[in-house]
Design a protein around this motif. Structure first.
Motif: not given
Length: 208
Positions: A34-58
């Motif tokens: 999940i290295s690439e997934l975590l990279w995408l996940h960290e990028g989404l954390k910089q976009k608060p307008e998207i809301g809270r995202i967890t790995l469970t959601h993915w």
């Protein structure tokens, strides 16, 4: 003389006993890189307008997409007959004080990650507040159980009665894996992902 079980605890105990004794299980395990997934996940954390995202959601969203494309994994056994459920509904295991609830998030394969996260978080909140509706636990063939936050490596959950499979997710781990040249490279893996699926619905090769 001991403490009597609460109503919820009695229901959970009865369902677990029924699952263990009435539903044939087999288990498959795999490591998810999940290295690439975590990279995408960290990028989404910089976009608060998207809301809270967890790995469970993915994970639940990915399961929704997979079962939407594969009717076989939306199939349940009822009275010795197989039925393909509509949509791409996914149960989400939620730990509560008295046990576990598994409310169903509808049509995750038809919506994006952010919309799915909102639906899942609403169900989790209702489960913990005790405000789930009676119809929120039906309509799915699979439930996702993520115990990674408890630092558990392997999760082998029981199948929810009325469903046909369950996906258990363990913790993230940093491991060395060989690259194309055989040199060690640090990878991120999502623990061991364990799939329990009744062979009444699918053979081992199909579940894999």
């Amino acid at each position: 003389s001991g403490t009597p079980l609460s109503g919820v605890q009695k229901i959970v105990a009865a369902q677990m006993s029924r699952s263990h004794t009435e539903i044939p299980h087999f288990h498959l395990t795999a490591s998810a890189e999940i290295s690439e997934l975590l990279w995408l996940h960290e990028g989404l954390k910089q976009k608060p307008e998207i809301g809270r995202i967890t790995l469970t959601h993915w994970i639940a969203s990915a399961v929704g997409l997979a079962i939407a494309d594969t009717p076989k994994f939306r199939t349940v056994l009822v009275n010795e007959r197989l039925f393909v459920l509509p949509g791409s509904n996914v149960g989400i295991a939620v730990a509560i004080e008295d046990g576990i609830h598994a409310p169903v998030a509808p049509d995750l394969g038809d919506h994006g990650l952010a919309a799915n996260a909102v639906k899942i978080e609403k169900l989790v909140t209702q489960a913990r507040d005790g405000t789930l509706g009676q119809d929120t636990s039906i309509g799915a063939a699979i439930t996702v159980t993520n115990l990674g936050s408890f630092h558990i490596d392997h999760v082998l959950p029981l199948i929810v009665p009325g469903q046909s499979s369950t996906l258990g997710v363990g913790r993230q781990q940093s491991v060395f894996r060989p690259d194309a040249d055989g040199a060690p490279v640090m990878r991120k893996e999502l623990g061991l992902v364990s799939v329990s699926s009744t062979h009444l619905r699918a053979h081992e090769t199909e579940a894999a």
